[in-house]
Design an enzyme around this catalytic site. Structure first.
Site, PDB file in Angstrom:
ATOM      1  N   GLU A 133       0.824  -1.224   0.000  1.00  0.00           N
ATOM      2  CA  GLU A 133       0.000   0.000   0.000  1.00  0.00           C
ATOM      3  C   GLU A 133       0.855   1.270   0.000  1.00  0.00           C
ATOM      4  O   GLU A 133       1.730   1.445   0.851  1.00  0.00           O
ATOM      5  CB  GLU A 133      -0.909  -0.019   1.240  1.00  0.00           C
ATOM      6  CG  GLU A 133      -1.908   1.123   1.261  1.00  0.00           C
ATOM      7  CD  GLU A 133      -2.872   1.056   2.457  1.00  0.00           C
ATOM      8  OE1 GLU A 133      -3.120  -0.051   2.978  1.00  0.00           O
ATOM      9  OE2 GLU A 133      -3.358   2.119   2.857  1.00  0.00           O
ATOM     10  N   LYS A 143      -7.035  -0.916  11.778  1.00  0.00           N
ATOM     11  CA  LYS A 143      -6.425  -1.375  10.514  1.00  0.00           C
ATOM     12  C   LYS A 143      -5.246  -0.456  10.193  1.00  0.00           C
ATOM     13  O   LYS A 143      -4.190  -0.901   9.730  1.00  0.00           O
ATOM     14  CB  LYS A 143      -7.484  -1.348   9.405  1.00  0.00           C
ATOM     15  CG  LYS A 143      -7.041  -1.965   8.086  1.00  0.00           C
ATOM     16  CD  LYS A 143      -6.397  -0.970   7.152  1.00  0.00           C
ATOM     17  CE  LYS A 143      -5.994  -1.626   5.848  1.00  0.00           C
ATOM     18  NZ  LYS A 143      -5.190  -0.744   4.997  1.00  0.00           N
ATOM     19  N   HIS A 192      -2.080  10.751  -0.803  1.00  0.00           N
ATOM     20  CA  HIS A 192      -2.127   9.606  -1.712  1.00  0.00           C
ATOM     21  C   HIS A 192      -1.876  10.075  -3.140  1.00  0.00           C
ATOM     22  O   HIS A 192      -1.147   9.457  -3.898  1.00  0.00           O
ATOM     23  CB  HIS A 192      -3.507   8.936  -1.658  1.00  0.00           C
ATOM     24  CG  HIS A 192      -3.618   7.891  -0.605  1.00  0.00           C
ATOM     25  ND1 HIS A 192      -3.069   6.650  -0.747  1.00  0.00           N
ATOM     26  CD2 HIS A 192      -4.196   7.910   0.608  1.00  0.00           C
ATOM     27  CE1 HIS A 192      -3.322   5.940   0.332  1.00  0.00           C
ATOM     28  NE2 HIS A 192      -3.995   6.681   1.177  1.00  0.00           N
ATOM     29  N   ASP A 224       4.998 -14.379  11.947  1.00  0.00           N
ATOM     30  CA  ASP A 224       3.649 -14.833  11.620  1.00  0.00           C
ATOM     31  C   ASP A 224       2.662 -13.681  11.843  1.00  0.00           C
ATOM     32  O   ASP A 224       2.230 -13.421  12.958  1.00  0.00           O
ATOM     33  CB  ASP A 224       3.336 -16.027  12.542  1.00  0.00           C
ATOM     34  CG  ASP A 224       1.956 -16.611  12.323  1.00  0.00           C
ATOM     35  OD1 ASP A 224       1.119 -15.958  11.665  1.00  0.00           O
ATOM     36  OD2 ASP A 224       1.702 -17.720  12.827  1.00  0.00           O
TER      37      ASP A 224
HETATM   38  C1  MEV Z   1      -5.874   3.027   5.244  1.00  0.00           C
HETATM   39  O1  MEV Z   1      -5.090   1.918   4.876  1.00  0.00           O
HETATM   40  C2  MEV Z   1      -5.840   3.238   6.744  1.00  0.00           C
HETATM   41  C3  MEV Z   1      -6.752   4.332   7.287  1.00  0.00           C
HETATM   42  O2  MEV Z   1      -8.089   4.097   6.868  1.00  0.00           O
HETATM   43  C4  MEV Z   1      -6.661   4.284   8.790  1.00  0.00           C
HETATM   44  C5  MEV Z   1      -7.662   5.149   9.500  1.00  0.00           C
HETATM   45  O3  MEV Z   1      -8.742   5.415   8.968  1.00  0.00           O
HETATM   46  O4  MEV Z   1      -7.355   5.518  10.667  1.00  0.00           O
HETATM   47  C6  MEV Z   1      -6.370   5.678   6.753  1.00  0.00           C
END
Ligand code: MEV
Length: 429
Positions: A82, A269, A383, A285
């Protein structure tokens, strides 16, 4: 290691970057050959790692820069597909370094082996019998894996729980033995499973029950690592946003995640965006780390934010992250995969405890990177800048031309390879 604060690293060519990190780290000829190799993981090595191998799979390996953790410099190897993640981690690491760096700590590395016993005629008596024979069971577990005892670890304690005791329980009663094993520098799955399997007959004898499962728990809550950073607001300002506004935005973002599982999952995430790439790069792992981290995020009954962000009395932004970290620096792929070996060299960590602490510090940085962007200009601008750079390169731009073309593409709001090619031609003339 020399300072990990390198400015303009992203503007250099891959060759220049390799040359720079070779200056920073004591790499051997053999290490350098791994870097130069088209496919560092040879097919026959891969064939010995898993089954039915037909090839290998590559990911980009980027470097998280600027990390200062407990006063030590770190270059962070990050294997991830990513865009923006590595840039964002490095950006926040630079801010935190100016604030004095991350501070981390961790518990001993104790993993849990679970043994499930059913069919006992009296579960309370069976539990007492196991506890009475605790030392015999611990000694038997250590006899099954003596090398970990030589390395200063081994089975250290044991506990017993009875599940489904309530009369209206949906499931039958069962006795669960927890064997606590200090795995030192190993992740420990192999050794804990070996111990659990080897003492199972003894557990059956003691409980007069039947043992079914004998397996490691990935909820490694006795193998915790913590990271913290304290940032004065003047280091947080960006564009039209004051440092105070960014700080308050980050705290609001945290409170959203802390109150709402829908947001917490995405927030977390983003934390794992920083954690998984190092876990992967070091041959660990990542499914085990992911499973443990998310289970730990629900330890108080509701799935919530893994991190905590608040304002201290001086008005500084304080961030904290504590997670179970079942990783190792010996055993498994860490010592088989040539890139993993190189990643560990790059990190210059001396123990699994140290690696665990570095990993949570990067997770904390990654979270702040996301929250800072989300609470200000949004994540798309960053981005797009990165995307425009790859489009410029795909159109044949190199060196300083990459930035110039990328800026033009953004200015024209037209980020396509066709447009970039036109600009490259114009620039060359
Ligand atoms: C994208 O890979 C991760 C985000 O969505 C994390 C977040 O929203 O805190 C930008």
């Amino acid at each position: 290691m020399k300072s990990s604060r390198i400015s303009g690293f992203y503007k250099k060519t891959i060759e220049e970057r390799k040359a720079l990190i070779t200056e920073m780290h004591p790499f051997t000829e053999e290490d350098l050959a791994v870097f130069e190799s088209v496919a560092p993981l040879a097919e026959d090595t891969a064939d010995n790692m898993i089954e039915n191998v037909v090839g290998t799979f590559q990911l980009p390996l980027g470097l998280g820069l600027n990390f200062l953790i407990n006063g030590k410099e770190y270059t962070i190897p990050m294997a991830i597909e990513e865009a923006s993640v590595v840039a964002s981690a490095s950006h926040i690491a630079k801010i935190v370094r100016d604030a004095g760096g991350f501070v981390t700590e961790s518990t001993e590395r104790v993993m849990i082996g679970q043994i499930q016993v059913v069919g006992c005629s009296d579960y309370t008596e069976a539990k007492e019998a196991v506890l009475e024979n605790k030392q015999i069971l611990i000694d038997a577990a250590n006899d099954a894996f003596p090398s970990i005892v030589t390395r200063g670890g081994g089975a250290e304690d044991l506990d017993v729980r009875i599940l489904n005791e309530a009369a209206d329980s949906k499931f039958g009663k069962m006795l669960i033995v927890h064997l606590y094993v200090n795995t030192v520098d190993a992740m420990g799955a192999n050794l804990v499973n070996t111990m659990a399997e080897s003492i199972a007959p003894l557990v059956e004898e003691i409980t007069q029950g039947k043992v079914y499962l004998r397996i490691l728990s990935n909820l490694a809550d006795r193998s915790l690592a913590r990271a913290r950073c304290i940032i004065p607001p003047h280091l947080l300002g960006t564009g039209d946003f004051s440092g105070e506004a960014v700080r308050d935005g980050v705290i609001h973002a945290y409170e959203f995640a802390a109150s709402d599982p829908y947001r917490a999952v995405t927030h977390n995430k983003g934390i794992m965006n920083g954690i998984d790439p190092i876990v992967i790069a070091t041959g660990n792992d990542w499914r085990a780390v992911e499973a443990g981290a998310h289970a730990y995020a629900v330890k108080d009954g509701q799935y919530t934010s893994m991190t905590t962000w608040y304002k201290d009395e001086q008005g500084n932004l304080v961030g904290e992250l504590e997670l179970p970290m079942s990783i190792g620096i010996v055993g498994g792929a860490t010592r088989v995969h040539p890139m993993a070996k190189l990643a560990l060299k790059l990190l210059e960590v001396n123990s699994a405890k140290e690696l665990a602490e570095v990993i949570v510090a990067v997770g904390l940085a990654q979270n702040l990177g996301a929250l800072k962007a989300l609470a200000t200009e949004g994540i798309q601008k960053g981005h797009m800048t990165l995307h425009s750079r790859s489009v410029a390169m795909a159109a044949g731009a190199a060196g300083e031309m990459v930035d110039i073309i990328a800026q033009e593409l953004i200015k024209n709001n037209d980020i396509r390879v066709g447009k970039a090619k036109e600009l490259v031609e114009k620039y060359k003339r």
